[in-house]
Design a protein around this motif. Structure first.
Motif, PDB file in Angstrom:
ATOM      1  N   LEU A  38     -52.110  59.649 -20.100  1.00 47.43           N
ATOM      2  CA  LEU A  38     -52.946  60.400 -20.521  1.00 47.43           C
ATOM      3  C   LEU A  38     -54.183  59.520 -21.675  1.00 47.43           C
ATOM      4  CD1 LEU A  38     -49.865  60.933 -22.624  1.00 47.43           C
ATOM      5  CD2 LEU A  38     -50.959  62.394 -20.937  1.00 47.43           C
ATOM      6  N   THR A  39     -55.017  60.589 -21.605  1.00 44.39           N
ATOM      7  CA  THR A  39     -56.356  59.545 -22.404  1.00 44.39           C
ATOM      8  C   THR A  39     -56.357  59.273 -23.707  1.00 44.39           C
ATOM      9  OG1 THR A  39     -57.401  60.971 -20.782  1.00 44.39           O
ATOM     10  CG2 THR A  39     -58.815  60.500 -22.342  1.00 44.39           C
ATOM     11  N   ARG A  40     -56.694  57.939 -23.602  1.00 46.35           N
ATOM     12  CA  ARG A  40     -56.641  57.479 -25.041  1.00 46.35           C
ATOM     13  C   ARG A  40     -57.657  58.159 -26.284  1.00 46.35           C
ATOM     14  NH1 ARG A  40     -56.195  52.172 -26.609  1.00 46.35           N
ATOM     15  NH2 ARG A  40     -57.994  51.646 -28.692  1.00 46.35           N
ATOM     16  N   GLY A  41     -57.091  58.687 -27.281  1.00 43.89           N
ATOM     17  CA  GLY A  41     -58.189  59.280 -28.052  1.00 43.89           C
ATOM     18  C   GLY A  41     -57.984  60.518 -28.551  1.00 43.89           C
ATOM     19  N   ALA A  42     -57.058  61.433 -27.109  1.00 48.30           N
ATOM     20  CA  ALA A  42     -55.853  62.371 -27.207  1.00 48.30           C
ATOM     21  C   ALA A  42     -55.358  62.774 -28.718  1.00 48.30           C
ATOM     22  CB  ALA A  42     -55.518  63.336 -26.279  1.00 48.30           C
ATOM     23  N   SER A  43     -55.443  63.584 -28.888  1.00 50.67           N
ATOM     24  CA  SER A  43     -54.453  63.670 -30.704  1.00 50.67           C
ATOM     25  C   SER A  43     -53.345  65.417 -30.808  1.00 50.67           C
ATOM     26  CB  SER A  43     -55.498  64.269 -31.913  1.00 50.67           C
ATOM     27  OG  SER A  43     -55.814  65.437 -31.392  1.00 50.67           O
ATOM     28  N   CYS A  44     -52.871  64.585 -31.262  1.00 50.17           N
ATOM     29  CA  CYS A  44     -51.932  66.069 -31.554  1.00 50.17           C
ATOM     30  C   CYS A  44     -51.352  65.887 -33.107  1.00 50.17           C
ATOM     31  CB  CYS A  44     -49.806  66.243 -31.355  1.00 50.17           C
ATOM     32  SG  CYS A  44     -50.075  65.646 -29.221  1.00 50.17           S
ATOM     33  N   SER A  45     -51.606  67.217 -33.846  1.00 49.47           N
ATOM     34  CA  SER A  45     -51.990  67.857 -35.601  1.00 49.47           C
ATOM     35  C   SER A  45     -50.868  68.703 -35.739  1.00 49.47           C
ATOM     36  CB  SER A  45     -53.187  67.922 -36.092  1.00 49.47           C
ATOM     37  OG  SER A  45     -54.524  66.961 -35.626  1.00 49.47           O
ATOM     38  N   TRP A  46     -50.262  68.559 -36.728  1.00 48.16           N
ATOM     39  CA  TRP A  46     -49.613  69.743 -37.458  1.00 48.16           C
ATOM     40  C   TRP A  46     -49.401  69.349 -39.541  1.00 48.16           C
ATOM     41  CZ3 TRP A  46     -47.745  65.087 -35.075  1.00 48.16           C
ATOM     42  CH2 TRP A  46     -46.523  64.731 -35.596  1.00 48.16           C
ATOM     43  N   SER A  47     -48.629  70.139 -39.924  1.00 44.48           N
ATOM     44  CA  SER A  47     -48.289  70.025 -40.951  1.00 44.48           C
ATOM     45  C   SER A  47     -47.158  70.718 -41.482  1.00 44.48           C
ATOM     46  CB  SER A  47     -49.004  70.879 -41.605  1.00 44.48           C
ATOM     47  OG  SER A  47     -50.393  70.984 -41.935  1.00 44.48           O
ATOM     48  N   ASP A  48     -45.891  69.785 -41.903  1.00 45.39           N
ATOM     49  CA  ASP A  48     -44.830  69.779 -42.292  1.00 45.39           C
ATOM     50  C   ASP A  48     -44.743  69.582 -43.742  1.00 45.39           C
ATOM     51  OD1 ASP A  48     -41.939  69.934 -41.907  1.00 45.39           O
ATOM     52  OD2 ASP A  48     -41.700  67.989 -41.537  1.00 45.39           O
ATOM     53  N   GLY A  62     -45.806  70.446 -47.035  1.00 42.30           N
ATOM     54  CA  GLY A  62     -47.346  69.950 -47.435  1.00 42.30           C
ATOM     55  C   GLY A  62     -48.087  68.483 -47.302  1.00 42.30           C
ATOM     56  N   VAL A  63     -47.572  68.000 -46.223  1.00 44.75           N
ATOM     57  CA  VAL A  63     -48.132  66.810 -45.671  1.00 44.75           C
ATOM     58  C   VAL A  63     -48.412  67.033 -44.013  1.00 44.75           C
ATOM     59  CG1 VAL A  63     -47.825  64.333 -44.439  1.00 44.75           C
ATOM     60  CG2 VAL A  63     -46.258  64.933 -46.314  1.00 44.75           C
ATOM     61  N   SER A  64     -49.771  66.540 -44.005  1.00 45.55           N
ATOM     62  CA  SER A  64     -50.793  66.660 -42.253  1.00 45.55           C
ATOM     63  C   SER A  64     -50.621  65.727 -42.063  1.00 45.55           C
ATOM     64  CB  SER A  64     -51.857  67.417 -42.981  1.00 45.55           C
ATOM     65  OG  SER A  64     -51.720  68.288 -43.860  1.00 45.55           O
ATOM     66  N   PHE A  65     -50.595  65.710 -40.763  1.00 47.66           N
ATOM     67  CA  PHE A  65     -50.013  64.598 -39.472  1.00 47.66           C
ATOM     68  C   PHE A  65     -50.625  64.484 -39.043  1.00 47.66           C
ATOM     69  CE2 PHE A  65     -45.416  64.895 -41.196  1.00 47.66           C
ATOM     70  CZ  PHE A  65     -45.804  63.672 -41.848  1.00 47.66           C
ATOM     71  N   THR A  66     -51.205  64.225 -37.529  1.00 49.01           N
ATOM     72  CA  THR A  66     -52.556  63.382 -36.730  1.00 49.01           C
ATOM     73  C   THR A  66     -51.685  62.194 -36.186  1.00 49.01           C
ATOM     74  OG1 THR A  66     -54.769  64.594 -37.728  1.00 49.01           O
ATOM     75  CG2 THR A  66     -54.584  63.570 -35.817  1.00 49.01           C
ATOM     76  N   LEU A  67     -51.692  62.260 -34.699  1.00 48.59           N
ATOM     77  CA  LEU A  67     -51.396  61.561 -34.118  1.00 48.59           C
ATOM     78  C   LEU A  67     -52.155  61.461 -33.390  1.00 48.59           C
ATOM     79  CD1 LEU A  67     -47.861  62.240 -33.050  1.00 48.59           C
ATOM     80  CD2 LEU A  67     -48.563  60.904 -34.391  1.00 48.59           C
ATOM     81  N   THR A  68     -53.011  60.057 -32.963  1.00 48.50           N
ATOM     82  CA  THR A  68     -53.796  59.743 -31.444  1.00 48.50           C
ATOM     83  C   THR A  68     -53.480  58.594 -31.122  1.00 48.50           C
ATOM     84  OG1 THR A  68     -55.139  60.363 -33.663  1.00 48.50           O
ATOM     85  CG2 THR A  68     -56.304  58.699 -31.444  1.00 48.50           C
ATOM     86  N   LEU A  69     -53.414  58.927 -29.881  1.00 53.68           N
ATOM     87  CA  LEU A  69     -53.118  58.234 -28.653  1.00 53.68           C
ATOM     88  C   LEU A  69     -53.778  56.821 -28.357  1.00 53.68           C
ATOM     89  CD1 LEU A  69     -52.038  60.959 -26.050  1.00 53.68           C
ATOM     90  CD2 LEU A  69     -50.368  59.681 -27.365  1.00 53.68           C
ATOM     91  N   THR A  70     -53.058  56.228 -27.989  1.00 54.12           N
ATOM     92  CA  THR A  70     -53.558  54.553 -27.528  1.00 54.12           C
ATOM     93  C   THR A  70     -53.228  54.629 -26.445  1.00 54.12           C
ATOM     94  OG1 THR A  70     -51.704  53.126 -28.929  1.00 54.12           O
ATOM     95  CG2 THR A  70     -53.779  53.422 -29.879  1.00 54.12           C
ATOM     96  N   HIS A  71     -51.979  55.291 -25.761  1.00 55.01           N
ATOM     97  CA  HIS A  71     -51.968  54.942 -24.014  1.00 55.01           C
ATOM     98  C   HIS A  71     -50.410  55.949 -24.296  1.00 55.01           C
ATOM     99  CE1 HIS A  71     -49.063  51.944 -25.453  1.00 55.01           C
ATOM    100  NE2 HIS A  71     -48.465  52.312 -25.156  1.00 55.01           N
ATOM    101  N   GLY A  72     -50.136  56.466 -22.986  1.00 56.28           N
ATOM    102  CA  GLY A  72     -49.133  57.318 -22.534  1.00 56.28           C
ATOM    103  C   GLY A  72     -48.988  57.925 -21.696  1.00 56.28           C
ATOM    104  N   THR A  73     -47.643  57.880 -20.407  1.00 54.58           N
ATOM    105  CA  THR A  73     -47.838  58.300 -19.279  1.00 54.58           C
ATOM    106  C   THR A  73     -46.724  59.433 -19.057  1.00 54.58           C
ATOM    107  OG1 THR A  73     -45.891  56.963 -19.168  1.00 54.58           O
ATOM    108  CG2 THR A  73     -48.038  55.719 -18.599  1.00 54.58           C
ATOM    109  N   PHE A  74     -47.164  60.563 -17.940  1.00 55.99           N
ATOM    110  CA  PHE A  74     -45.967  61.286 -17.726  1.00 55.99           C
ATOM    111  C   PHE A  74     -45.661  61.364 -16.368  1.00 55.99           C
ATOM    112  CE2 PHE A  74     -45.282  65.860 -16.922  1.00 55.99           C
ATOM    113  CZ  PHE A  74     -45.091  66.681 -17.482  1.00 55.99           C
TER     114      PHE A  74
END
Length: 147
Positions: free
Chosen positions: A84-94, A96-108
Motif C-alpha cells: 500500500l502507498t504511504r499517505g493513502a487514507s480512510c475517513s469516516w464519522s462515528d 459525532g467524531v470524525s476519523f482519518t487514518l493515514t497509512l505509513t505502511h501496509g500489505t495486501f
C-alpha cells in the motif's frame, strides 16, 4: 506471408500477459481486528468486517476501495504482495467524531483465494472542534468473493 502471422502473434502475446496486479483484481471479504491509540481518547480495539474491491489503478497498479467509500488505497505489486502507498487514507464519522487514518505502511497479500490485509499508520480524531492524534494498526484476513 510469415510477417503477417508474426505481428498479430506478438501483439496477442504482449496483450495476453496482463498487468502484474491482475491476479489481485476482484472483491474480497475482510475480517480481523483494528487497534487504535489516540491521545486523550484512549485505546480502542474493534472487529473489522468489510468488503473491498481491488481494481486497476491509473496512477498506481491497484486501487483498493471499501464498499462504503471510506477508504481509497493505492498499491504497487511485487511478487505475491501488493504494498500500500504511504499517505493513502480512510475517513469516516462515528457518533459525532470524525476519523482519518493515514497509512505509513501496509500489505495486501494472496495465497490462492485467501490472504492477509495488514496496515498501520496514524489516526486523527476530530471531536467538539478539537483534533486528537494517535496510531493504529489492522490485522485481517481476506477471502475472495465470487464474481
Amino acid at each position: 506471408m510469415k510477417r503477417l502471422y508474426v505481428v498479430p502473434f506478438l501483439l496477442l502475446s504482449v496483450l495476453g500477459c496482463g498487468s502484474a496486479g491482475e491476479r489481485f483484481l476482484g472483491r474480497y471479504a475482510v475480517t480481523g481486528t483494528a487497534h487504535s491509540s489516540i491521545q486523550e481518547l484512549g485505546n480502542r480495539s474493534s472487529q473489522v468486517s468489510e468488503t473491498f474491491l481491488v481494481s486497476e489503478g491509473t496512477t498506481s497498479e491497484l486501487v483498493l476501495t471499501d464498499s462504503e467509500g471510506k477508504c481509497f488505497l493505492l498499491a504497487e505489486v511485487e511478487g505475491e504482495v501488493a504494498s500500500l502507498t504511504r499517505g493513502a487514507s480512510c475517513s469516516w464519522s462515528d457518533s459525532g467524531v470524525s476519523f482519518t487514518l493515514t497509512l505509513t505502511h501496509g500489505t495486501f497479500s494472496l495465497s490462492g483465494g485467501s490472504g492477509r490485509f495488514d496496515m498501520a499508520g496514524t489516526v486523527t480524531a476530530t471531536a467538539r472542534g478539537k483534533m486528537y492524534t494517535g496510531s493504529f494498526f489492522q490485522n485481517a484476513t481476506i477471502t475472495r468473493l465470487g464474481e
